[in-house]
Design an enzyme around this catalytic site. Structure first.
Site, mmCIF file in Angstrom:
data_model
loop_
_atom_site.group_PDB
_atom_site.id
_atom_site.type_symbol
_atom_site.label_atom_id
_atom_site.label_comp_id
_atom_site.label_asym_id
_atom_site.label_seq_id
_atom_site.Cartn_x
_atom_site.Cartn_y
_atom_site.Cartn_z
ATOM 1 N N LYS A 115 1.186 -1.299 -0.128
ATOM 2 C CA LYS A 115 0.162 0.355 -0.259
ATOM 3 C C LYS A 115 0.521 1.697 -0.267
ATOM 4 O O LYS A 115 0.711 2.501 -0.125
ATOM 5 C CB LYS A 115 -0.935 -0.173 1.140
ATOM 6 C CG LYS A 115 -2.037 -1.094 1.220
ATOM 7 C CD LYS A 115 -2.973 -0.872 2.023
ATOM 8 C CE LYS A 115 -4.259 -2.310 2.228
ATOM 9 N NZ LYS A 115 -3.693 -3.123 2.287
ATOM 10 N N GLU A 202 -2.082 6.167 8.186
ATOM 11 C CA GLU A 202 -3.321 7.076 7.424
ATOM 12 C C GLU A 202 -4.279 7.614 8.135
ATOM 13 O O GLU A 202 -4.877 7.501 8.554
ATOM 14 C CB GLU A 202 -3.950 5.847 6.084
ATOM 15 C CG GLU A 202 -4.257 6.752 5.299
ATOM 16 C CD GLU A 202 -5.170 5.675 3.896
ATOM 17 O OE1 GLU A 202 -4.258 5.232 3.661
ATOM 18 O OE2 GLU A 202 -6.149 5.045 3.962
ATOM 19 N N HIS A 237 -14.688 -2.547 8.603
ATOM 20 C CA HIS A 237 -13.671 -2.247 7.083
ATOM 21 C C HIS A 237 -14.107 -3.550 6.230
ATOM 22 O O HIS A 237 -13.519 -3.384 5.253
ATOM 23 C CB HIS A 237 -12.509 -2.158 7.576
ATOM 24 C CG HIS A 237 -12.282 -1.053 8.226
ATOM 25 N ND1 HIS A 237 -12.540 0.118 8.168
ATOM 26 C CD2 HIS A 237 -11.946 -1.036 10.156
ATOM 27 C CE1 HIS A 237 -12.147 0.990 9.025
ATOM 28 N NE2 HIS A 237 -11.588 0.002 10.269
ATOM 29 N N ARG A 294 -5.799 -7.901 -8.584
ATOM 30 C CA ARG A 294 -6.189 -9.540 -8.432
ATOM 31 C C ARG A 294 -8.453 -9.204 -9.016
ATOM 32 O O ARG A 294 -8.759 -8.372 -9.036
ATOM 33 C CB ARG A 294 -6.698 -10.322 -7.266
ATOM 34 C CG ARG A 294 -7.258 -9.455 -6.084
ATOM 35 C CD ARG A 294 -7.260 -10.433 -4.602
ATOM 36 N NE ARG A 294 -7.582 -9.017 -4.069
ATOM 37 C CZ ARG A 294 -9.034 -8.884 -3.320
ATOM 38 N NH1 ARG A 294 -9.768 -8.980 -4.316
ATOM 39 N NH2 ARG A 294 -8.792 -7.990 -2.297
#
Length: 509
Positions: A115, A202, A237, A294
């Site tokens: 990420k 983040e 999430h 993917r």
């Protein structure tokens, strides 16, 4: 390419095998001990055992899967999603074995699977990203330094795993005092789930929407983005409902966000199917979140509104074929599609997994309804894997009609022997905020908390009364009751005192 080994299980293995059959390819299955009679095994032309039930001893064993592909005489390997789908070592091992990996190159998986590296790539492509750290936090970074970095970003913030997805290895921090504990928990979970304990920080946006863009890229440089998907209905999430198109995306925003996604993919030389995920703030600004290298769980809703078979195109791209799709058609959805992820979970018990044997299974059908499933009656839902048993998709001419069709389909869906999330979805599709499209990524967690544990299945009073009468009649008229001697005081018979309790149970069936 004549034979494809599917390195996965469950509904996605069945989905890929179906695409293979339509293309004249022979699907090959692999299975762990507890999956030896699973649907994906029975559907394939050939099936091979790869180890014990635990994923680390079977579906995550690169050596066994590659060796099995060789022994089976497979030409290619499709990883599906989850397990090894975003593992660059697996993609490289398949390539090194002289087989075709149906997915992006190992180098691109490594780049975009991280990420932090993906954030750097997005910044280099001129796409805005959510403020955060550009490098993983090393395990030996002092707590004081981590606290300083977090303070510079501002709270609330997220501790996120560098690898993987699905909400694993992610923690929300609103109080600086909780940061150290959140770091430890996220690292531990990420290490167990992905074999990589690296995390980064983040900024957490306030009430954002989660919008993503499906892509296809061929080996000749073409990148084609699809109409966006709305994935904001999440629990802890983890996506549970997806739909396309998004009510929050205007035509001009769609043009901007799909162009940004294509720019990122083009910059890294992406091939095969992939997805760029964005966060959309309350002012309509979008930020790059991450890339999934993917096939996505929610790909069927994109297929429903565009008429494009994404799995089929993955295989065609892997064979070296050129994309010949109309780009404008991919951005002009026909109708509206919604997907519910049906899990073997008990929604009335904090959504805990509900493994066990499926006694009866009657999937819904009819116009505009699609059920992608890896489950059948008589088979066990094991404890070792993600508890999703199917994906229910409804398509209609517009969103209200798609919701109505989904309600009808949920009402038809019958699963006994285990608990499922069907009652939860039935409830969700009656919530005014959902019906009006007024939601964000924390909306579902907030309304679930407000329910305070109230059950999702509550019989109407009239139904309970009828069930009570039926249970009473059964108790009085059963052969055992008829043969029993009469007594003056019914209270002396324990069964007489239990009939109403039994009626409540019957009323909840």
């Amino acid at each position: 390419m004549k034979k494809v080994l599917v390195a996965n299980r469950g509904e996605i293995a069945v989905r890929i095998s179906r695409a293979c059959r339509e293309m004249g390819l022979s699907p090959v299955a692999v299975y762990s001990e507890c999956d030896r009679t699973a649907l994906h095994v029975r559907y394939a032309d050939e099936a091979y055992p790869i180890g014990p039930s635990a994923p680390r001893d079977s579906y995550l064993r690169i050596d066994r899967i590659v060796d099995t592909a060789r022994r089976a005489g497979a030409d290619a390997v499709h990883p599906g999603y989850g397990f090894l789908a975003e593992n660059e070592d697996f993609a490289a091992a398949v390539r090194d074995a002289g087989l075709t990996f149906i997915g992006p190159t190992p180098e691109v998986i490594a780049l975009m699977g991280s990420k932090t590296a993906a954030r750097t790539a997005a910044i280099g492509a001129g796409v805005p990203v959510v403020p955060g750290t550009e490098e993983p936090l090393a395990a030996d970074v002092p707590d004081a330094e981590v606290a300083r970095i977090a303070g510079s970003l501002g709270y609330p913030l997220l501790v996120k795993a560098v690898a993987g997805g699905g909400g694993k290895g992610m923690r929300t921090v609103t109080d600086p005092a909780d940061l150290a504990g959140a770091l430890r928990a996220a690292r531990s979970e990420a290490g167990s789930a992905f074999g990589d304990a690296s995390v980064y920080l983040e900024r957490r946006l306030t009430r954002p929407r989660h919008v993503e863009v499906q892509l296809l890229g061929d080996q000749h440089g073409a990148i084609l983005p699809f109409v966006e998907r709305e994935c904001s209905i999440q629990r802890r999430h983890q996506k549970v409902v997806e739909e396309t198109p998004s009510l929050a995306v205007t035509p001009s925003l769609r043009q901007a966000i799909t162009s940004a996604a294509a720019t990122i993919a083009r910059a890294v030389g992406y091939t095969s199917a992939g997805t760029i995920e964005f966060l959309l703030d309350e002012d309509g600004r979008f930020y790059f979140l991450e890339m999934n290298t993917r096939l996505q769980v929610e790909h069927p809703i994109t297929e429903m509104v565009t008429g494009v078979d994404i799995v089929r195109w993955q295989i065609r791209i892997a064979r070296g074929e050129r994309l010949d799709l109309d780009p404008d058609r991919l951005l002009a959805p026909r109708g509206h599609a919604i997907e519910c992820r049906i899990y073997a979970e008990d929604p009335d018990n904090a959504f805990l997994p509900s493994p066990g044997r499926i006694l009866h299974l009657r999937p819904p059908a009819g116009p505009g309804v699609r059920d992608d499933s890896g489950a059948t009656a008589g088979l066990d839902v094991p404890i070792f894997y993600d508890p999703m048993i199917s994906k229910l998709i409804a398509w209609a001419e517009d969103r209200p009609s798609a919701i109505a069709r989904m309600r009808r389909a949920l009402g038809e869906y019958l699963v006994t022997g285990i608990k499922t999330t069907i009652p939860f979805f039935t409830w969700l599709f009656d919530q005014s905020e959902f019906l009006e499209g007024r939601f964000h990524t924390t909306y579902l967690d907030e309304i679930l908390k407000a329910r305070n544990g109230r059950p999702f299945v509550e019989p109407p009073e009239a139904a309970e009364d009828v069930a009570a009468i039926a249970a009473a009649l059964q108790a009085v008229l059963s052969p055992a009751a008829v043969a029993a001697p009469l007594v003056d005081d019914a209270r002396s018979d324990p069964s007489a005192r239990r009939w109403k309790a039994q009626a409540r149970v019957e009323g909840l069936r």
